[in-house]
Write an enzyme that holds these catalytic residues in place. Structure first.
Site, PDB file in Angstrom:
ATOM      1  N   SER A   1      19.341  34.424  48.728  1.00  0.00           N
ATOM      2  CA  SER A   1      20.626  34.820  49.279  1.00  0.00           C
ATOM      3  C   SER A   1      21.243  33.631  50.010  1.00  0.00           C
ATOM      4  O   SER A   1      20.629  33.043  50.897  1.00  0.00           O
ATOM      5  CB  SER A   1      20.432  36.001  50.241  1.00  0.00           C
ATOM      6  OG  SER A   1      21.662  36.373  50.807  1.00  0.00           O
ATOM      7  N   GLY A   2      22.473  33.299  49.633  1.00  0.00           N
ATOM      8  CA  GLY A   2      23.155  32.153  50.221  1.00  0.00           C
ATOM      9  C   GLY A   2      23.012  30.890  49.411  1.00  0.00           C
ATOM     10  O   GLY A   2      23.505  29.836  49.825  1.00  0.00           O
TER      11      GLY A   2
ATOM     12  N   THR B   1      26.881  33.682  43.345  1.00  0.00           N
ATOM     13  CA  THR B   1      28.170  34.291  43.004  1.00  0.00           C
ATOM     14  C   THR B   1      29.202  33.239  42.614  1.00  0.00           C
ATOM     15  O   THR B   1      29.941  33.400  41.632  1.00  0.00           O
ATOM     16  CB  THR B   1      28.676  35.122  44.188  1.00  0.00           C
ATOM     17  OG1 THR B   1      27.699  36.114  44.518  1.00  0.00           O
ATOM     18  CG2 THR B   1      29.993  35.792  43.850  1.00  0.00           C
TER      19      THR B   1
ATOM     20  N   ASN C   1      23.811  34.735  54.413  1.00  0.00           N
ATOM     21  CA  ASN C   1      24.915  34.415  53.512  1.00  0.00           C
ATOM     22  C   ASN C   1      26.146  35.184  53.963  1.00  0.00           C
ATOM     23  O   ASN C   1      26.063  36.356  54.310  1.00  0.00           O
ATOM     24  CB  ASN C   1      24.555  34.791  52.069  1.00  0.00           C
ATOM     25  CG  ASN C   1      25.597  34.319  51.082  1.00  0.00           C
ATOM     26  OD1 ASN C   1      26.520  33.598  51.435  1.00  0.00           O
ATOM     27  ND2 ASN C   1      25.446  34.737  49.836  1.00  0.00           N
TER      28      ASN C   1
ATOM     29  N   SER D   1      27.272  37.642  50.412  1.00  0.00           N
ATOM     30  CA  SER D   1      26.090  38.012  49.646  1.00  0.00           C
ATOM     31  C   SER D   1      26.395  39.201  48.748  1.00  0.00           C
ATOM     32  O   SER D   1      27.010  40.186  49.169  1.00  0.00           O
ATOM     33  CB  SER D   1      24.935  38.366  50.596  1.00  0.00           C
ATOM     34  OG  SER D   1      23.810  38.802  49.872  1.00  0.00           O
ATOM     35  N   SER D   2      25.944  39.119  47.492  1.00  0.00           N
ATOM     36  CA  SER D   2      26.118  40.225  46.554  1.00  0.00           C
ATOM     37  C   SER D   2      25.099  41.312  46.888  1.00  0.00           C
ATOM     38  O   SER D   2      23.886  41.077  46.845  1.00  0.00           O
ATOM     39  CB  SER D   2      25.912  39.737  45.112  1.00  0.00           C
ATOM     40  OG  SER D   2      26.886  38.794  44.756  1.00  0.00           O
TER      41      SER D   2
ATOM     42  N   GLY E   1      19.319  37.646  45.234  1.00  0.00           N
ATOM     43  CA  GLY E   1      18.151  36.775  45.316  1.00  0.00           C
ATOM     44  C   GLY E   1      17.058  37.369  46.188  1.00  0.00           C
ATOM     45  O   GLY E   1      17.189  38.446  46.784  1.00  0.00           O
TER      46      GLY E   1
ATOM     47  N   GLU F   1      14.796  38.259  49.195  1.00  0.00           N
ATOM     48  CA  GLU F   1      15.165  38.476  50.587  1.00  0.00           C
ATOM     49  C   GLU F   1      13.931  38.820  51.397  1.00  0.00           C
ATOM     50  O   GLU F   1      13.050  39.567  50.936  1.00  0.00           O
ATOM     51  CB  GLU F   1      16.190  39.613  50.723  1.00  0.00           C
ATOM     52  CG  GLU F   1      17.543  39.291  50.130  1.00  0.00           C
ATOM     53  CD  GLU F   1      18.551  40.406  50.332  1.00  0.00           C
ATOM     54  OE1 GLU F   1      19.740  40.190  50.022  1.00  0.00           O
ATOM     55  OE2 GLU F   1      18.149  41.491  50.791  1.00  0.00           O
TER      56      GLU F   1
END
Length: 1243
Positions: free
Chosen positions: A214-215, A219, A260, A263-264, A503, A505
């Site tokens: 994440s981050g 995306t 992030n 983040s998605s 991603g 986590e």
């Protein structure tokens, strides 16, 4: 072109950590030394007893530092793996000298290889070398690096000029040509171009898998790949709609997390379909596991989904905000809702939520969401926010205090208004639960915690249903696009998929969502290792390829811990589903069951200090999970009363009824399937995704997060190295370097490159290929022999390729050399073919050109002949037109001449009229001058005699009163006794009659008429006036006869005196007036003489010119009539054309207008002009005669007034005097008649 040489490298033992050993290094070589942290066991120059495992454990917190190898001591008979038997002395760059174990020393790459674009080209492929190379590129803003077939993408944490249209155009060549793509630097565009090229060449679907923490920038990388595909294969309009989905999905599916800012919180697979012309003709989006819990709960420092903050700050219309019950759009607007205020994070640095809301609304409109549906969607989102503000209080009707109801207030009113439900129904559905059994229906009273969970479940269900509705709306728009419908019949069936999924986590508190996210990453990592590592090695073994085996960590055991199901065993999801089926199970019973089922598993553990937690060893590390809420989140059940309530909502412009019906249908379908839980459903989706990806060509992009704070330019080596280990990039790079990444089937290779063989061998190879296509048995040795001949034809060394049982394998870069050879042969062949075709086409062109020239010549000749005929017709027509035009021009000139003649005549009439007017003006001036002179003469007379005229008139009146005014009166008529009154002015004035008394012999006024000289005069001389004597009264009384005699004498004397005085006065006045008039007339005569001479000169010139013109016109008319007649007239002579026309207003112009060109006029000769001149001079002389000259038969110049003449009255009598020189009066009407007669005579 020379064939590429195989890269020679020292042999080394491959362990879990991929390191090139330092045993073969010499003194003075550059090396990397693993610096152990404080407290670790190390010594300089001693026999250490630490094991390799202990060193590897400590390496997690260690860093690599550069240095120079000074000495290398390897004891004889010992293996390299024994750290105690191998040491080395290294001089660090900071001046320190260390003696360390040999396994802590790795060789460094030369300076020449710093920042190379592909890690497989490094001389030493080890962890510090890879890290140092990535850092060198990252500091130069080169964020993309290849590790064999995998693209490593470092998040720059700042905008870079790497995605411009010029850059996209640069990478378009890589989508068509392998050689061109090999020359381009690493880029996400290059990976997309390779996928597009493989799709076209292999006729197989392709997939891009973007993965990372994440981050890490997954995306953004996905969006850049979509933009490149839109540029590469756009043109149908669908690509724009595909790009418009990005802001929508980010607004409704992304949120800020601790790691992030964007983040998605869901996974998505975007499939782009291509038509037969290789353009995008449609798309479809699949989503996986939306994190619904973020709607009602976030950690400190996090935010909910972006759309809530964008709506609160971007909706500016006061009317719409009032309809949605939203607070003012200020900074603290999110604080009004508990679900947003709990995280204490409402703003993002550098993010404008209001501007993003406008972009989202425009994107919704582009994908087909109408403004009415957008308003309904905003009402739903606002209703979800107000749901979090609902509070529960004890029911006052329940004395036991066990029943709760919704608290009355603005939150309840706004929520019910937005969702379209009644407050009583909403309160009953949130505080009670119906349990339907076969025999009865039980109503359960919910406690406060259950009521809150039910409220949150409703908010999550509504938001998730709205998210699914948006995705379906997007898919409907992309599937129903005009380009998609038009190209449906011509669709190639090929597609490229882009997978953007959350991603790995690991937070301080990890729940059910983190378990699902990490489970998805485990499956994707497993697919990655199987595709690049295990699959490679298995294929090498099955083909009999001699290569060095690479050891790697397989995460199958970690996957089993999560997804394993009976009869093979129990995993976390299987135990969770089993616990959800038990009515009295809790989160603690779930943890206890996990301990019993997975106590002996190496990837599962628990913590005695945290009884509600369990730990899973993932490929990226240990992650503890808090089991609180696992059962409820896995069940994801909604109160049936709430489902019915949403389905029956009737709010105007609300989406709740539609979404409620959709949720109801999903629940019914899930019930028919046996009540599938969230975990099992997600596991099934994940397996289907893996199967779908395995059926395509895979292209991997590994996104790396450079630092935890996402600061630009900050490169944290240990963190990046940990991510590289977790995602398996190091193993992939090692395999790509040691193995043969490019392979071809024998038959396919022979068919593609058979053009390089002799013709007879090509025929045999083609016959074998036809036998394979027809199903006949063909010897494999034929194709294999052809491959060997082709390899020899290319001149490849044995180390650059290996021939397997069914495929031929090549080292990296060899295929490019082979393609160059094939391309050179192809280009030569194409050149020969093109030359031959050009020769044939040139011959055809020459023949066609000759025929074309002949046709063009004939056509041009025909066109010239037609033009000649047309020209002859035009010339004949021109002659007719010219003749008509010349006739018209001659007639116009003739009419102009006639007009000139009329002008001359009109000018002459104007001249005569002007003379008459001047004569009348002169006559009027003479009369005015006479009146003036008469007045002046009276004034001079009074000055001469020294008395006023009134006195003279008084004397005359007195004389007339005495009887002297009449000569017929006898003297005896007077009274002898009448006294004699002496003459005085006062007595004369007293005896004078009134002014109005008139008579035949008495003048009406004493004023002498100015025309007195024109009256008949007498020539009788007045007798001299006798001397008057005065007598006294006594004498008068004594003698009557003498008195009468005296009186008679006095009377006679007075009469004679008065008469003589009057004659004298009139004579003086006449003499004076005549003198003045003579002077004036002399001056006027001199002036008129000068003007007459000047005008006479001009008149003679103009008269001569007009005479000549009229004479020429007469000759011209006679010539025309004698030659052409009256209808056709030739042009006027040039002499006549040079004569200027008379000026406008000249009397000749009127004469010119009155002349009829069709009638004969008498010639205007010089004699006629002279006659006119004499008449004008005579009239001018008569007009200039002075008024004092009398006409024949008038009175003499004595000035004696006739007795019968009556002077004009002072009061303005209407009698007029006779004109000068005329015997009869000339009135105004008579003068006008005379002028008309004169004009008729001259006309």
């Amino acid at each position: 072109m020379a064939p590429p040489k195989a890269v020679e490298r020292p042999s080394s033992r491959l362990g879990p950590s991929i390191n090139d050993g330092a045993e073969a290094l010499a003194k003075g070589s550059r090396v990397w030394v693993l610096a152990m942290p404080e407290g670790s066991k190390s010594r300089a120059g001693g026999n250490g007893t630490a094991s390799v495992a202990a060193a590897a454990a400590a390496a997690a917190n260690s860093t690599w530092v550069p240095g120079e190898l000074r000495a290398l001591n390897v004891e004889a008979g010992e293996e390299v793996g024994n750290a105690s038997a191998s040491t080395g002395q290294v001089a660090l760059d900071d001046g320190r000298l260390l003696t360390v174990e040999l396994h802590r020393i790795v060789p460094a790459n030369p300076k020449l290889q710093e920042g190379i674009p592909d890690l497989t080209h490094l001389s030493y492929l080890n962890e510090p070398g890879i890290t140092y190379n990535l850092e060198a590129r990252y500091q130069g803003d080169e964020i993309y690096t290849f590790a064999g077939p995998v693209l490593i993408a470092l998040n720059p944490c700042k905008p870079l000029p790497l995605y411009t249209p010029e850059m996209a155009t640069k990478y378009r060549a890589g989508a068509r040509d392998v050689v061109a793509s090999a020359l381009l630097p690493p880029h996400i565009y290059l990976v997309a171009a390779n996928a597009f090229r493989r799709m076209l060449r292999e006729k197989c679907n392709q997939s891009l898998i973007v993965n990372g923490e994440s981050g890490a920038g997954k995306t953004e990388t996905t969006k850049k790949a979509m933009q490149y595909f839109a540029t590469l294969a756009g043109g149908t309009g669908v690509e724009g709609q595909v790009l418009e989905t990005n802001p929508i999905l980010e607004a409704f599916g992304n949120a800020k997390t601790l790691r992030n800012h964007n983040s998605s919180r869901f996974g998505k697979l975007i499939q782009m379909h291509f038509n037969a012309s290789h353009h995008i003709c449609g798309a479809r989006i699949k989503t996986y596991l939306l994190e619904k819990s973020r709607v009602v709960h976030q950690l400190k420092g996090e935010r909910s989904f972006h759309i809530f903050y964008q709506m609160l700050r971007g909706l500016k219309d006061p009317a719409r905000r009032a309809a949605l019950h939203l607070p003012p759009p200020n900074r603290d607007a999110p604080c009004a809702f508990k679900c947003l205020a709990q995280s204490a994070c409402w703003e993002l640095e550098g993010v404008d939520d209001a501007a993003d809301f406008s972009i989202v609304c425009d994107a919704l409109a582009d994908v087909g969401v109408t403004p009415q549906m957008q308003d309904a969607l905003m009402r739903l989102l606002s209703g979800v926010l107000w749901l979090s503000n609902l509070e529960f209080v004890h029911d006052e009707a329940d004395r036991n205090g066990e029943t709760y109801v919704l608290a009355q207030g603005p939150a309840l009113d706004a929520c019910c208004d937005l969702l379209g439900v009644q407050p009583e129904d909403l309160s009953a559905s949130l505080t009670r639960k119906r349990i339907v059994t076969p025999s009865e229906t039980i109503v359960k009273i919910l406690n406060l915690e259950e009521c809150l969970d039910c409220r949150d479940a409703l908010a999550k269900a509504l938001y998730a249903a709205a998210f699914e509705w948006i995705v379906e709306a997007i898919n409907r728009k992309l599937d129903n696009a005009p380009a998609s419908r038009q190209n449906a019949a011509s669709s190639s069936g090929l597609s490229i998929s882009i997978l953007d999924i959350y991603g790995f986590e690991a937070f301080n508190t990890n729940s059910f969502e983190q378990l699902c996210i990490n489970y998805a990453n485990e499956r994707l990592q497993q697919q990655f290792t199987r595709h690049h590592v295990r699959g490679e090695q298995q294929e090498y073994e099955s083909e009999g390829i001699d290569w060095t085996k690479v050891e790697f960590v397989d995460n199958q055991e970690c996957v089993d811990v999560i997804e394993q199901a009976p009869p093979k065993g129990l995993g976390v999801l299987a135990v969770l589903d089993a616990q959800c089926r038990f009515p009295k199970s809790t989160d603690m019973t779930f943890v206890e069951t996990l301990k019993e089922a997975l106590a002996t598993h190496p990837h599962f553990s628990t913590n005695v200090r945290a009884p509600r937690e369990f730990t899973v060893l993932h490929y990226a590390g240990l992650v503890p999970y808090d089991c609180t809420g696992f059962l409820d989140k896995n069940k994801d059940t909604l109160n049936p009363d709430l489902i019915e309530l949403m389905a029956s909502a009737n709010g105007e412009g609300s989406m709740v009824p539609m979404l409620g019906q959709s949720i109801k249908d999903d629940c019914d379908a899930n019930t028919r399937r046996g009540g599938q839980s969230v975990g099992s459903r997600f596991s099934q989706q994940l397996k289907e995704l893996i199967i779908e990806l395995d059926a395509t060509g895979l292209h991997f992009v590994r996104c790396i997060k450079p630092n935890d704070k996402l600061e630009p330019g900050d490169f944290e080596g240990p963190m990046i190295l940990h991510q590289l280990r977790c995602c398996g990039v190091l193993e992939v790079a090692r395999i790509a370097r040691a193995g043969f990444p490019t392979r071809y089937g024998h038959q396919a290779f022979a068919e593609r490159y058979s053009i390089l063989l002799p013709p007879e061998e090509q025929a045999a190879l083609l016959a074998a290929a036809e036998g394979v296509k027809s199903g006949k048995q063909v010897l494999q040795g034929d194709a294999l022999e052809a491959c060997r001949k082709l390899v020899d034809k290319f001149g490849l060394e044995p180390s650059q390729y290996q021939v397997g049982r069914t495929k031929i394998f090549f080292r990296p870069g060899v295929l490019g050399f082979v393609e160059d050879k094939w391309a050179a042969m192809q280009s030569g062949t194409l050149l020969i073919q093109a030359s031959w075709r050009m020769c044939q086409q040139r011959r055809r062109y020459a023949a066609v050109r000759g025929a074309t020239v002949a046709l063009q010549s004939a056509w041009r000749a025909r066109a010239v002949w037609l033009a000649f005929l047309q020209m002859r017709r035009e010339l004949a027509a021109a002659r007719v037109l010219q003749a008509a035009w010349r006739g018209h021009a001659a007639r116009c000139r003739f009419l102009a001449t006639c007009q000139a003649a009329r002008t001359v005549q009109e000018a002459w009439r104007h001249l005569q009229l002007r003379r008459q007017l001047l004569a009348r003006v002169a006559e009027r001036k003479e009369r005015e001058l006479a009146a003036k002179l008469e007045q002046e003469s009276f004034t001079s007379l009074r000055k001469k005699f020294g008395c006023e005229m009134d006195e003279v008139q008084s004397a005359l009146a007195f004389w007339r009163s005495q009887g002297g005014s009449s000569t017929s009166q006898p003297s005896s008529a007077r009274t002898p006794t009448q006294p004699s009154t002496p003459f005085t002015p006062d007595a004369a004035a007293a005896a004078a009659p009134p002014p109005t008394a008139t008579g035949p012999h008495t003048p009406a006024s004493t004023h002498v008429s100015p025309r007195a000289h024109t009256a008949p005069q007498t020539t009788t001389q007045a007798p001299p006036m006798p001397h008057i004597k005065t007598t006294s009264p006594e004498a008068a009384a004594n003698g009557g006869v003498s008195a009468a005699a005296n009186s008679a004498a006095a009377t006679a004397a007075a009469a004679a005196t008065a008469q003589r005085f009057a004659v004298l006065q009139e004579a003086k006045e006449t003499a004076e007036r005549l003198g003045l008039e003579n002077i004036r007339l002399n001056k006027q005569l001199q002036l008129e003489r000068s003007l007459k001479e000047r005008y006479q000169h001009k008149y003679e010139e103009q008269n001569a010119m007009w005479s000549e013109q009229l004479h020429t016109l007469q000759e011209y008319i006679l010539q025309v009539r004698s030659t052409f007649g009256d209808t056709r007239l030739p042009p006027l002579p040039s002499a006549l054309l040079r004569v200027p026309a008379p000026p406008v207003g000249h009397p000749a112009s009127h004469h010119h207008q009155s002349l009829n060109p069709l009638q004969e006029r008498p010639a205007f000769t010089e004699a006629k002009a002279a006659s006119f001149k004499r008449e004008a001079e005579a009239k001018a002389t008569q007009a200039r005669k002075p008024s004092s000259i009398a006409s024949p038969g008038s009175a003499t110049s004595t000035g004696v007034k006739s007795p019968t003449s009556q002077p004009a009255s002072r009061s303005g009598s209407t009698h007029r005097s006779r004109p000068v020189g005329g015997g009869s009066p000339a009135s105004t009407d008579e003068r006008q008649q005379q002028q008309q007669q004169q004009q008729q005579q001259h006309g």
